[in-house]
Design a protein around this motif. Structure first.
Motif, PDB file in Angstrom:
ATOM      1  N   SER A 191      22.206  29.280  55.060  1.00  0.00           N
ATOM      2  CA  SER A 191      21.585  28.565  56.155  1.00  0.00           C
ATOM      3  C   SER A 191      20.732  27.566  55.806  1.00  0.00           C
ATOM      4  CB  SER A 191      20.956  30.019  57.295  1.00  0.00           C
ATOM      5  OG  SER A 191      20.142  30.369  56.498  1.00  0.00           O
ATOM      6  N   PHE A 192      20.711  26.440  56.334  1.00  0.00           N
ATOM      7  CA  PHE A 192      19.895  25.376  55.811  1.00  0.00           C
ATOM      8  C   PHE A 192      18.794  25.210  56.559  1.00  0.00           C
ATOM      9  CE2 PHE A 192      24.077  24.196  54.358  1.00  0.00           C
ATOM     10  CZ  PHE A 192      23.829  23.672  53.226  1.00  0.00           C
ATOM     11  N   ILE A 193      17.600  24.535  55.891  1.00  0.00           N
ATOM     12  CA  ILE A 193      16.301  24.677  56.283  1.00  0.00           C
ATOM     13  C   ILE A 193      15.948  23.245  56.478  1.00  0.00           C
ATOM     14  CG2 ILE A 193      13.724  25.285  55.578  1.00  0.00           C
ATOM     15  CD1 ILE A 193      15.196  27.601  53.795  1.00  0.00           C
ATOM     16  N   GLU A 194      15.526  22.796  57.895  1.00  0.00           N
ATOM     17  CA  GLU A 194      14.879  21.557  57.899  1.00  0.00           C
ATOM     18  C   GLU A 194      13.404  21.029  57.832  1.00  0.00           C
ATOM     19  OE1 GLU A 194      17.000  18.754  58.053  1.00  0.00           O
ATOM     20  OE2 GLU A 194      18.905  19.346  58.417  1.00  0.00           O
ATOM     21  N   ASP A 195      12.880  22.341  58.102  1.00  0.00           N
ATOM     22  CA  ASP A 195      11.467  22.387  58.223  1.00  0.00           C
ATOM     23  C   ASP A 195      10.560  21.820  57.005  1.00  0.00           C
ATOM     24  OD1 ASP A 195       9.011  23.169  60.135  1.00  0.00           O
ATOM     25  OD2 ASP A 195       8.662  24.139  57.809  1.00  0.00           O
ATOM     26  N   LYS A 210      27.867  23.582  55.796  1.00  0.00           N
ATOM     27  CA  LYS A 210      27.424  23.470  57.156  1.00  0.00           C
ATOM     28  C   LYS A 210      28.822  23.952  57.916  1.00  0.00           C
ATOM     29  CE  LYS A 210      23.580  20.355  57.235  1.00  0.00           C
ATOM     30  NZ  LYS A 210      22.923  19.005  57.942  1.00  0.00           N
ATOM     31  N   SER A 211      29.959  23.603  57.438  1.00  0.00           N
ATOM     32  CA  SER A 211      31.324  24.051  58.124  1.00  0.00           C
ATOM     33  C   SER A 211      31.492  25.622  57.847  1.00  0.00           C
ATOM     34  CB  SER A 211      31.972  22.790  58.055  1.00  0.00           C
ATOM     35  OG  SER A 211      31.738  21.469  58.482  1.00  0.00           O
ATOM     36  N   HIS A 212      31.481  25.492  56.574  1.00  0.00           N
ATOM     37  CA  HIS A 212      32.003  26.985  55.918  1.00  0.00           C
ATOM     38  C   HIS A 212      30.796  27.305  55.143  1.00  0.00           C
ATOM     39  CE1 HIS A 212      35.677  24.650  56.921  1.00  0.00           C
ATOM     40  NE2 HIS A 212      36.097  25.643  57.422  1.00  0.00           N
ATOM     41  N   PRO A 213      29.866  28.203  55.735  1.00  0.00           N
ATOM     42  CA  PRO A 213      28.636  28.456  54.906  1.00  0.00           C
ATOM     43  C   PRO A 213      28.855  29.535  53.792  1.00  0.00           C
ATOM     44  CG  PRO A 213      28.715  29.313  57.143  1.00  0.00           C
ATOM     45  CD  PRO A 213      29.983  28.403  57.049  1.00  0.00           C
ATOM     46  N   ARG A 214      30.164  30.070  53.666  1.00  0.00           N
ATOM     47  CA  ARG A 214      30.172  31.209  52.533  1.00  0.00           C
ATOM     48  C   ARG A 214      30.374  30.375  51.195  1.00  0.00           C
ATOM     49  NH1 ARG A 214      31.944  36.466  52.749  1.00  0.00           N
ATOM     50  NH2 ARG A 214      30.664  36.314  54.710  1.00  0.00           N
TER      51      ARG A 214
END
Length: 208
Positions: A113-117, A71-75
């Motif tokens: 990228s994270f998915i919360e749905d 989340k802080s460094h998404p690569r």
């Protein structure tokens, strides 16, 4: 940017890379940032309307410390390894040959990228399960878990990994002499290795 492999080992097409990933979906997700992190996960390829590989879908356990790093460094670097085997000079009439390793691999630099749905997470889980259960005589679906499936899904977080760059290598004997290539095929056959030999034949159709 990753160092490119020799062009002689380049896959014939994006479709060949997708086939490798679908057959060997368990990949390493490697990240840096605040310390290195590495997690093995099953991933599903995502292609655009032209069939070009553009991303992967997957999920982490929410308890995995790598989630906060990403989340802080998404690569991240995503690594797939397909069929591979040691090539022994003991198989060869010309015993001056050096040992080597034939393999199929693919590496991708990706932005996550994270998915919360919850619905999207369950859709990705169902897609993964359907792929893994294909052709099984008594195939299973997540719906059979009933309400427990929804509870377990809350313990994971989904992600999409968009490809920034890629580097695949299909080292399948392209640079071997004809006699050495034939000896390798025969040696692999004697050891019962058939998956790799089929790919070697496909990538050496002029002589196999």
């Amino acid at each position: 940017m990753m160092d490119p492999k020799p062009s002689k080992y380049a896959p014939h097409s994006d479709a060949d890379i997708v086939s490798l990933i679908e057959a060997h979906p368990f990949a390493w997700i490697v990240s840096a940032g605040s310390g290195f992190g590495a997690t093995p996960l099953p991933l599903r390829p995502r292609c655009d309307t032209d069939g070009k590989l553009i991303a992967f879908a997957g999920h982490f356990a929410r308890s995995n410390a790598q989630v906060e790093r990403l989340k802080s460094h998404p690569r991240a670097l995503i690594l797939f390894m397909g069929p591979h085997a040691y090539m022994s000079p003991s198989w060869m009439a010309d015993r001056t040959q050096a040992p080597t390793w034939n393999y199929m691999s693919a590496a991708f630099e990706c932005d996550l990228s994270f998915i919360e749905d919850a619905d999207e997470i369950e859709a990705d889980l169902n897609d993964l399960i359907a792929a893994m259960e294909t052709d099984r005589s008594n195939g299973w679906s997540m719906a059979e878990m009933g309400e427990r499936a929804h509870r377990l899904a809350r313990g994971i977080i989904g992600f999409r990994a968009d490809i920034v760059s890629q580097n695949a290598a299909f080292k399948l004997g392209q640079d071997e002499r004809d006699d050495v290539f034939t000896d390798i095929l025969n040696g692999l056959a004697q050891e019962g290795e058939h998956g790799l030999t089929q790919h070697m034949r496909t990538y050496n159709t002029d002589r196999a």
